[in-house]
Each structure stands twice: as C-alpha cells, then as structure tokens.
Design an enzyme around this catalytic site. Structure first.
Site, PDB file in Angstrom:
ATOM      1  N   HIS A  43      34.911  48.253  37.227  1.00  0.00           N
ATOM      2  CA  HIS A  43      35.148  46.874  37.669  1.00  0.00           C
ATOM      3  C   HIS A  43      33.847  46.047  37.713  1.00  0.00           C
ATOM      4  O   HIS A  43      33.687  45.091  36.965  1.00  0.00           O
ATOM      5  CB  HIS A  43      35.753  46.862  39.075  1.00  0.00           C
ATOM      6  CG  HIS A  43      36.989  47.678  39.250  1.00  0.00           C
ATOM      7  ND1 HIS A  43      38.222  47.308  38.747  1.00  0.00           N
ATOM      8  CD2 HIS A  43      37.186  48.848  39.891  1.00  0.00           C
ATOM      9  CE1 HIS A  43      39.129  48.211  39.085  1.00  0.00           C
ATOM     10  NE2 HIS A  43      38.521  49.154  39.766  1.00  0.00           N
TER      11      HIS A  43
HETATM   12  O1  RIB Z   1      39.198  46.264  43.355  1.00  0.00           O
HETATM   13  C1  RIB Z   1      37.983  46.734  42.833  1.00  0.00           C
HETATM   14  C2  RIB Z   1      36.832  46.206  43.625  1.00  0.00           C
HETATM   15  O2  RIB Z   1      36.937  46.655  44.977  1.00  0.00           O
HETATM   16  C3  RIB Z   1      35.478  46.733  43.131  1.00  0.00           C
HETATM   17  O3  RIB Z   1      34.479  45.790  43.401  1.00  0.00           O
HETATM   18  C4  RIB Z   1      35.274  47.953  43.963  1.00  0.00           C
HETATM   19  O4  RIB Z   1      33.887  48.283  44.102  1.00  0.00           O
HETATM   20  C5  RIB Z   1      35.821  47.487  45.283  1.00  0.00           C
HETATM   21  O5  RIB Z   1      34.811  46.716  45.936  1.00  0.00           O
END
Ligand code: RIB
Ligand code: CA
Length: 313
Positions: free
Chosen positions: A243
C-alpha cells in the site's frame, strides 16, 4: 529539477517501512525533511519506535523523527496487530533503535516546517490515519495554503474496504481527521486500495528483494513473508499489497499511475459506512473535484523501481 521536500506521516507497519526505505533511497527525487509518527497500525510508542528502526536500517540515523497524536480526534483508537503483528514490524529481527526521538510534538513540527519553508514547497505524505495532519490544520489554519500537495495512501472505491465492508483502515481509524483533510482545499493525490491491491508482492518479486542480499533487501523480504499472510488468506491474493510505497513511487515516477480527478468525500455520520471514501468516479454529482484518485498502476515498473532503489541501501 531539485528533489521534492516532503514530510512523511506514518504508522509503521511493514508497508510504511518499505515506503520510508524507498524515499530514503531516492535523494535525487526526494528530500525527507522529517518523519512524523501517528497511532494507527500499532500504538504510538511502537510506530515512533518502528520509524527509527527503519531509518537505521536505511543507514540514515540523522533523519528527524517525531512522535505525534496517540489517538484519533473523536474516536477510540483501532489498531491492526492482526495484520502487522504485535510490534507492527513483525517478520525481520531488527535491533531496537539507538537514534533518539526529536523533542517536540509532530504536529508542531509540521506547523513550524510549513511556516519556515517557502509556500508551496513542501509535500505532506500521510501513510496512516490523518490525525496529525488534521490537528496541524486545525491548530494553525495559516499553514493549509502553504502545503504544496498531499500524497496519501487511503480509501477505496471499487475495492470497498479492508477494515469494514466500506472503509479502508487509514480513513476508518480517524474519519473526522480525513474529512478535515479532504475538505481542506489542499491538492490531493490519493492511493486507494483500488490501486494498492494491484501492487502485490508475488513470490518472484519477493525473491528479488531477498536476492539483493543486503540488510534492507532481506528485511523487506522477511516483512513481506509475515505481512502477506493476512491478505492471501482474506483475498486469496497472490501476495501482499504494498500500500504505502505507492505514495513514494508516485513522487519518483508519477507515470506509473493512472487515475481521475474527482470529488471524494468522507462518511462521518453513519456507523454502517463510517470512514468510507465516497468517490464520485463516474461524476454523477456536481460536487467539485478535490482529489486525483488513482486506479491503475504499472506494477512491473513499480517493483522494478522499488528493487533498484532498495539495492542502493
Ligand atoms: O489500509 C492499508 C493502510 O493501513 C496502510 O497504510 C497500512 O500501513 C495501514 O496503515
Ligand atoms: Ca500505514
């Protein structure tokens, strides 16, 4: 072109860690002014510990790391140990940090930096709940106009949510903060699950990290080995979604991504859909566009960039 000056706001988290490593490995494109930590994946004492562990893993113990808000603006903190493990950085066995936290609160660092730097010259890169950013905007409204751009990981439209059926974790943890940021008028680039779920660390890609045979490369492979189990089980996906590194990769090469400039608003009323990013992808309303909402990624190009840059550490 001079490197882009950024503040990374983060809740490490294995994927945050990779995003930070990529940023610190790319000084031609990115100047990390500082790292501000927020409660999210794990509580603040761990996110502010983990951020320093990652800076030292990158061989950059001089990066300024600040602790920020330890809870959302108006809700109880929700954490994600079920994804990231008890420490938030499970997987590799990394030493406790020796570099200190900076004195002062992360929110004040964000305010002071935006006031000190030329207007429009600093990009904020939130990788977790938006509590620090929103708190800074509320405490010092004059800084809002000084922000060059906010490039954040959060939200989802076609992908729905990952912590509830409709909400992505970063937005869900602090929907009030997200609402402040999305209504602020600051130019937004959003990396939602729609794009991050296409950035999957398949086995060949993780093997390439491990084959770097460097402390950073091996640690990233071990983080992924741990981090992927949740998404593979839940989605049957072919690897862990990276992500947060989508944010850093965008700063280095925005052409890796495609999206639409649309209106995105945050659900802050209904508990059923709390934290949903209501993305007007099909432009069916007359609500003004406020975000470049990404949907596509050149995944091979993304991983080639990430692997090449990790090799530098
Ligand atoms: O949903 C994914 C996000 O939430 C990413 O940034 C992960 O590190 C958590 O913070
Ligand atoms: Ca994160």
């Amino acid at each position: 072109m001079p490197p882009r000056k950024i503040i990374i706001d983060t809740d490490p988290g294995q994927d945050d860690a990779v995003a930070i490593l990529l940023a610190l490995a790319s000084p031609e494109e990115i100047e990390v002014l500082g790292i501000t930590c927020v409660a999210g994946n794990v509580p603040l004492d761990l996110t502010s510990r983990n951020a320093r562990i990652v800076c030292e893993l990158a061989g950059k113990p001089d990066v300024k790391v600040f602790a920020g808000c330890d809870r959302p603006l108006g809700r109880d903190l929700v954490t994600a140990e079920h994804v990231h493990g008890k420490t938030g950085l499970d997987g590799p066995d990394l030493p406790d940090p020796s570099m200190p936290l900076q004195d002062g609160h992360a929110v004040d660092y964000i305010i002071d930096t935006l006031r000190a730097e030329p207007a429009g010259s600093v990009t904020l890169c939130p990788l977790g709940p938006l509590t620090n950013i929103a708190t800074a905007f509320e405490k010092a409204p004059d800084i809002v106009a000084k922000v060059q751009e906010i490039v954040l990981m959060g939200g989802g439209y076609f992908e729905g949510g990952n912590i509830t059926p409709t909400a992505e974790f970063n937005i869900y943890v602090d929907p009030q903060a997200a609402d402040i940021v999305f209504r602020s008028g600051v130019p937004l680039v959003v990396m939602p699950l729609d794009v991050t779920h296409k950035a999957l660390v398949t086995k060949p890609r993780n093997d390439a990290f491990r084959a770097l045979n460097t402390p950073a490369g091996i640690a990233v492979a071990q983080m992924t080995d741990f981090f992927e189990r949740f998404d593979k089980e839940k989605y049957g996906s072919n690897g862990a979604p990276l992500h947060d590194p989508c944010v850093t990769a965008y700063l280095i090469n925005p052409d890796l991504f495609t999206g639409r400039h649309i209106n995105v608003e945050i659900e802050v009323t209904s508990e059923l859909t709390m934290g949903m990013t209501v993305a007007d992808w099909w432009r069916v309303t007359d609500r003004a566009p406020n975000a470049m909402f990404m949907g596509g990624i050149d995944a091979d190009g993304f991983f080639a960039l990430l692997t090449e840059r990790l090799a530098r550490l």
